[in-house]
Design a protein around this motif. Structure first.
Motif, mmCIF file in Angstrom:
data_model
loop_
_atom_site.group_PDB
_atom_site.id
_atom_site.type_symbol
_atom_site.label_atom_id
_atom_site.label_comp_id
_atom_site.label_asym_id
_atom_site.label_seq_id
_atom_site.Cartn_x
_atom_site.Cartn_y
_atom_site.Cartn_z
ATOM 1 N N LEU A 29 5.877 -65.187 -114.240
ATOM 2 C CA LEU A 29 7.296 -65.544 -114.097
ATOM 3 C C LEU A 29 8.148 -64.304 -114.324
ATOM 4 C CD1 LEU A 29 7.236 -68.808 -116.274
ATOM 5 C CD2 LEU A 29 6.926 -68.616 -113.783
ATOM 6 N N GLU A 30 9.013 -63.984 -113.385
ATOM 7 C CA GLU A 30 9.804 -62.743 -113.483
ATOM 8 C C GLU A 30 11.217 -62.995 -112.944
ATOM 9 O OE1 GLU A 30 9.707 -59.506 -114.679
ATOM 10 O OE2 GLU A 30 11.717 -59.525 -113.811
ATOM 11 N N ARG A 31 12.198 -62.548 -113.712
ATOM 12 C CA ARG A 31 13.589 -62.824 -113.304
ATOM 13 C C ARG A 31 14.074 -61.905 -112.182
ATOM 14 N NH1 ARG A 31 15.709 -60.352 -118.630
ATOM 15 N NH2 ARG A 31 15.742 -62.422 -119.537
ATOM 16 N N GLU A 38 12.393 -53.356 -114.667
ATOM 17 C CA GLU A 38 13.196 -53.100 -115.883
ATOM 18 C C GLU A 38 12.728 -51.800 -116.519
ATOM 19 O OE1 GLU A 38 15.753 -53.948 -117.499
ATOM 20 O OE2 GLU A 38 16.414 -55.746 -116.454
ATOM 21 N N THR A 39 12.230 -51.873 -117.748
ATOM 22 C CA THR A 39 11.842 -50.642 -118.445
ATOM 23 C C THR A 39 10.733 -49.904 -117.706
ATOM 24 O OG1 THR A 39 12.349 -51.869 -120.443
ATOM 25 C CG2 THR A 39 11.286 -49.751 -120.735
ATOM 26 N N SER A 40 9.923 -50.640 -116.958
ATOM 27 C CA SER A 40 8.807 -50.004 -116.250
ATOM 28 C C SER A 40 9.265 -49.241 -115.009
ATOM 29 C CB SER A 40 7.780 -51.073 -115.850
ATOM 30 O OG SER A 40 7.346 -51.792 -116.977
ATOM 31 N N ARG A 221 12.617 -64.169 -109.456
ATOM 32 C CA ARG A 221 13.966 -64.744 -109.576
ATOM 33 C C ARG A 221 13.947 -66.088 -110.310
ATOM 34 N NH1 ARG A 221 16.463 -65.301 -104.218
ATOM 35 N NH2 ARG A 221 18.464 -65.124 -105.243
ATOM 36 N N VAL A 222 13.090 -66.176 -111.325
ATOM 37 C CA VAL A 222 13.126 -67.354 -112.198
ATOM 38 C C VAL A 222 13.346 -66.879 -113.632
ATOM 39 C CG1 VAL A 222 11.600 -68.745 -110.731
ATOM 40 C CG2 VAL A 222 10.616 -67.410 -112.590
ATOM 41 N N GLU A 223 14.088 -67.665 -114.379
ATOM 42 C CA GLU A 223 14.384 -67.327 -115.774
ATOM 43 C C GLU A 223 13.549 -68.233 -116.675
ATOM 44 O OE1 GLU A 223 16.481 -64.894 -116.760
ATOM 45 O OE2 GLU A 223 16.190 -65.346 -118.886
ATOM 46 N N ILE A 256 3.204 -63.944 -123.450
ATOM 47 C CA ILE A 256 4.591 -63.449 -123.362
ATOM 48 C C ILE A 256 4.548 -61.918 -123.293
ATOM 49 C CG2 ILE A 256 6.880 -63.430 -124.446
ATOM 50 C CD1 ILE A 256 5.809 -66.247 -123.611
ATOM 51 N N SER A 257 5.015 -61.402 -122.149
ATOM 52 C CA SER A 257 5.107 -59.943 -121.941
ATOM 53 C C SER A 257 6.494 -59.643 -121.383
ATOM 54 C CB SER A 257 4.029 -59.475 -120.953
ATOM 55 O OG SER A 257 2.752 -59.668 -121.498
ATOM 56 N N ALA A 258 7.486 -60.132 -122.096
ATOM 57 C CA ALA A 258 8.857 -60.066 -121.595
ATOM 58 C C ALA A 258 9.618 -58.863 -122.161
ATOM 59 C CB ALA A 258 9.580 -61.374 -121.900
ATOM 60 N N GLY A 259 8.890 -57.849 -122.630
ATOM 61 C CA GLY A 259 9.516 -56.610 -123.095
ATOM 62 C C GLY A 259 10.600 -56.886 -124.129
ATOM 63 N N PRO A 277 16.168 -52.582 -128.294
ATOM 64 C CA PRO A 277 16.116 -51.827 -127.030
ATOM 65 C C PRO A 277 16.536 -50.369 -127.226
ATOM 66 C CG PRO A 277 18.132 -53.147 -127.138
ATOM 67 C CD PRO A 277 17.386 -53.423 -128.404
ATOM 68 N N VAL A 278 15.577 -49.469 -127.354
ATOM 69 C CA VAL A 278 15.896 -48.043 -127.555
ATOM 70 C C VAL A 278 16.063 -47.389 -126.181
ATOM 71 C CG1 VAL A 278 15.081 -45.857 -128.489
ATOM 72 C CG2 VAL A 278 14.747 -47.955 -129.791
ATOM 73 N N LYS A 279 17.315 -46.993 -125.950
ATOM 74 C CA LYS A 279 17.698 -46.561 -124.603
ATOM 75 C C LYS A 279 17.224 -45.131 -124.282
ATOM 76 C CE LYS A 279 22.049 -46.410 -121.993
ATOM 77 N NZ LYS A 279 23.524 -46.356 -122.099
ATOM 78 N N ARG A 361 13.462 -49.057 -124.191
ATOM 79 C CA ARG A 361 12.109 -49.180 -124.743
ATOM 80 C C ARG A 361 12.062 -50.413 -125.660
ATOM 81 N NH1 ARG A 361 14.162 -44.034 -125.289
ATOM 82 N NH2 ARG A 361 12.999 -42.303 -124.393
ATOM 83 N N PRO A 362 11.113 -51.307 -125.449
ATOM 84 C CA PRO A 362 11.016 -52.495 -126.329
ATOM 85 C C PRO A 362 10.335 -52.103 -127.646
ATOM 86 C CG PRO A 362 9.420 -52.648 -124.519
ATOM 87 C CD PRO A 362 10.119 -51.334 -124.356
ATOM 88 N N MET A 363 11.155 -51.646 -128.609
ATOM 89 C CA MET A 363 10.607 -50.961 -129.791
ATOM 90 C C MET A 363 10.472 -51.892 -130.987
ATOM 91 S SD MET A 363 9.746 -47.791 -130.179
ATOM 92 C CE MET A 363 10.802 -46.599 -129.362
ATOM 93 N N HIS A 385 5.939 -52.664 -126.624
ATOM 94 C CA HIS A 385 5.178 -51.413 -126.470
ATOM 95 C C HIS A 385 6.023 -50.153 -126.622
ATOM 96 C CE1 HIS A 385 1.162 -52.910 -125.355
ATOM 97 N NE2 HIS A 385 1.823 -53.968 -124.955
ATOM 98 N N GLY A 386 7.325 -50.295 -126.841
ATOM 99 C CA GLY A 386 8.178 -49.158 -127.182
ATOM 100 C C GLY A 386 8.067 -47.991 -126.216
ATOM 101 N N THR A 387 7.732 -46.822 -126.762
ATOM 102 C CA THR A 387 7.700 -45.570 -126.006
ATOM 103 C C THR A 387 6.475 -45.442 -125.106
ATOM 104 O OG1 THR A 387 8.765 -44.610 -127.927
ATOM 105 C CG2 THR A 387 7.881 -43.054 -126.371
ATOM 106 N N PHE A 388 5.446 -46.296 -125.317
ATOM 107 C CA PHE A 388 4.161 -46.014 -124.669
ATOM 108 C C PHE A 388 3.585 -47.174 -123.862
ATOM 109 C CE2 PHE A 388 4.448 -43.231 -128.447
ATOM 110 C CZ PHE A 388 4.488 -42.013 -127.773
ATOM 111 N N GLY A 389 4.448 -48.029 -123.328
ATOM 112 C CA GLY A 389 3.947 -49.216 -122.626
ATOM 113 C C GLY A 389 3.187 -48.914 -121.343
#
Ligand SMILES: Cc1cc2nc3c(=O)[nH]c(=O)nc-3n(C[C@H](O)[C@H](O)[C@H](O)COP(=O)(O)OP(=O)(O)OC[C@H]3O[C@@H](n4cnc5c(N)ncnc54)[C@H](O)[C@@H]3O)c2cc1C
Length: 423
Positions: A29-31, A38-40, A221-223, A256-259, A277-279, A361-363, A385-389
Motif C-alpha cells: 500500500l503506497e500513497r 519519498e525519502t528513497s 494512491r491509497v492512504e 509497516i515500512s512507512a518511514g 524526520p531529519v531533513k 531521514r526516518p530517524m 532506518h534513518g541515514t542508512f535505509g
C-alpha cells in the motif's frame, strides 16, 4: 500467507520482494503514484556497508554547537525548534551518553549492513535491474590531521570485524579519484573497499516492477489509515482510496515500512515509535566532463557533503536539519553543496542547472532502525532506518521475512528491537 506491506519506499519494496520470494501473497500500500518517491528518492546514493554508524554519537555532541553556529556547517535547526525537535534532541543525548551503547549499536548495524551487501549481490544476480548501481568503494576524505586520526580508529574496528578498508595518502586518493583536482584541503582518506552506490529511486521502481511481474500487488494512491483487530492480532487495515472510498484490506500478517510516517499506525496499539524526520538536501545533474567527476562516492568531511557518480550523472547531498516536515529548499543550502563539489571536482557539471530535492531521514533517537515484531502477534515493523535505509534495505527485508516465517533471523536484532524506547 496473505501479507500487506505498508509503504512503497525502498524498505517496503525490498520487503515485498523477500516475502514474495518465500511464496507469500503480498500487497503493498503506497500513497504516492510510484514506488520510492519519498525519502528513497534523492538520497546520497551510497550503499555504505562499512560506513554505517548510530545517530546518537557521543563524539558528535560537542561538535554540534559549532556546527550549528557555522554558516556552512552541516547541522541546522529551525528556530524556535518545535516540541518534537526538542524531545528528539533530548532523547538523542540520553542515548549518546549511555556508556558503551554507541559501540554496541555500531557493531550491530555493521553486521546487518554486511548481510545487506550479501543480499544485494544475490538480488542483482537474480534480477537485471537498471539503477546505475556499482560496487567501486567509498572514500571518506580527511581535510584535517584530526579527521585522519579518527579514521585510524574506524579502520581498526573494521579490521576487527573483517570488513575491508584502507587508509590512503593524499597521492593514493588522487590516484583513486583522478578528477579530484580541486583546492579542498586533503590529508588522506579512509577507503571502504566493499561499498557501493546506486540510484535508490530507480532501484525501488525497477524492483517494484519486477515484483509486480512475480505477482506482488501494488496499490498506489491509497492512504493506510489504521489497523483493525483485537488485542492479539491485526485482522485488516483500513485504507482510503484515491476516490475517497474507505475499504478494509484483510491479511494474515502486516509489515509497516512507512518511514517517517510509521508511528501513527502503531501508536494506537500501545507502542510509540519516536521517529523524527531529519531533513537533508541533494542536487542531481548530468555530467558535462565525466573525467573531472567522482569515480564512485566521495564524502567531503570539510562540508559533510557526499558526491556520488550515478552513471552519467552527479548526485551531491548534504545537511542534517531539524525543521520537522518543512519541504523548503533554501538557496544557502544548495550553495554549500555546490561549494563542496567545486572544491573537489571543479568543472565536472553545470551545478547551477541541477535538479534539487529535499527529504526526511526516518530517524530513531539512538540510531538503529526498528526491526521486529510489533505490538500484535502478526504485526511486524521494518522502519526507522534513518541515514542508512538504502544501504540496509536488502538485509533488513531478508531478516523481517525470516521473522514473519517464524525463523531465527540471520543477524542478531537486539539493537533493533521495537520495544527498546519504553524500556
Ligand atoms: C539527504 C539524505 C541522504 C541520504 N543518503 C543515504 C545514503 O547515501 N545511503 C543510505 O543508505 N541512505 C541514505 N539516506 C536514507 C535513506 O534514503 C532512507 O533511510 C530510506 O530511503 C528510507 O526508506 P523507507 O522505505 O523506510 O522510507 P520512504 O522512502 O520514505 O518510504 C516510506 C513510504 O511509505 C509511504 N507511506 C507512509 N505512510 C503511508 C500511509 N499511511 N499510507 C500509504 N503510504 C504511506 C510513503 O509515501 C513512502 O513512499 C538518505 C536520506 C536523506 C534524506
Amino acid at each position: 500467507m496473505r501479507i500487506v506491506v505498508v509503504g512503497g519506499g525502498v524498505v517496503g519494496v525490498t520487503t515485498a520482494y523477500e516475502l514474495n520470494r518465500r511464496g507469500h501473497q503480498v500487497t503493498v500500500l503506497e500513497r504516492h503514484e510510484v514506488a520510492g518517491n519519498e525519502t528513497s528518492k534523492g538520497n546520497a546514493a551510497q550503499r555504505s556497508y562499512g560506513a554505517v554508524y548510530p545517530w546518537a554519537d557521543p563524539g558528535m555532541v560537542f561538535k554540534a554547537v559549532p556546527w550549528l553556529l557555522k554558516q556552512d556547517g552541516p547541522l541546522k535547526m529551525r528556530m524556535p525548534p518545535s516540541v518534537e525537535a526538542i524531545r528528539f534532541l533530548f532523547a538523542t543525548l540520553r542515548y549518546a551518553w549511555s556508556p558503551g551503547l554507541f559501540g554496541l549499536n555500531r557493531r550491530a548495524m555493521l553486521r546487518l549492513a554486511m548481510h545487506s551487501r550479501e543480499r544485494f549481490l544475490a538480488l542483482e544476480k537474480e534480477l537485471d535491474l537498471a539503477f546505475d548501481g556499482d560496487h567501486r568503494g567509498l572514500l571518506h576524505l580527511a581535510s584535517t590531521p584530526e579527521a585522519l586520526a579518527g579514521y585510524r580508529n574506524v579502520h581498526t574496528l573494521l579490521n576487527e570485524l573483517g570488513i575491508p578498508s584502507r587508509l590512503l595518502t593524499p597521492e593514493q586518493v588522487r590516484e583513486a579519484e583522478p578528477g579530484m583536482v580541486g583546492p579542498g584541503p586533503l590529508y588522506g582518506a579512509l577507503s571502504y573497499d566493499n561499498d557501493g552506490t546506486g540510484d535508490c529511486h530507480l532501484f525501488s521502481q525497477a524492483l517494484a516492477k519486477a515484483c509486480e511481474a512475480k505477482g506482488v500487488r501494488f496499490r498506489y494512491r491509497v492512504e493506510a489509515e489504521n489497523l483493525v483487530g483485537d488485542d492479539h492480532n491485526v485482522e485488516a487495515i483500513a485504507i482510503t482510496t484515491a476516490g475517497g472510498e474507505r475499504e478494509l484490506v484483510h491479511a494474515d500478517a502486516f509489515v509497516i515500512s512507512a518511514g517517517c510516517w510509521s508511528d501513527h499506525l502503531i501508536r494506537p496499539l500501545g507502542l510509540a515509535l519516536p521517529l523524527y524526520p531529519v531533513k537533508g538536501y541533494s542536487i542531481t545533474v548530468p555530467l558535462s566532463d565525466p573525467d573531472r567527476a567522482p569515480v564512485s562516492t566521495v564524502h567531503d568531511d570539510n562540508y559533510k557533503v557526499v558526491s556520488t557518480r550515478l552513471g552519467n550523472r552527479l548526485r551531491a547531498t548534504g545537511f542534517v536539519e531539524l525543521a520537522d516536515f518543512n519541504r523548503d529548499i533554501p538557496e544557502a543550502r544548495l550553495a554549500t553543496i555546490r561549494k563542496s563539489v567545486t572544491s573537489r571536482f571543479p568543472g565536472c557539471a553545470e551545478l547551477e542547472a541541477a535538479e534539487t530535492w529535499t527529504g526526511f531521514r526516518p530517524m530513531t533517537p539512538d540510531g538503529p532502525a526498528i526491526i521486529g515484531r510489533g505490538p500484535r502477534d502478526n504485526l511486524f515493523l521494518n522502519t526507522g532506518h534513518g541515514t542508512f535505509g538504502w544501504t540496509l534495505s536488502a538485509g533488513s527485508a531478508d531478516v523481517i521475512a525470516q521473522l514473519v516465517d517464524g525463523e531465527p533471523p540471520a543477524v542478531c536484532l537486539d539493537a533493533f528491537r521495537p520495544g527498546r524506547f519504553s524500556e
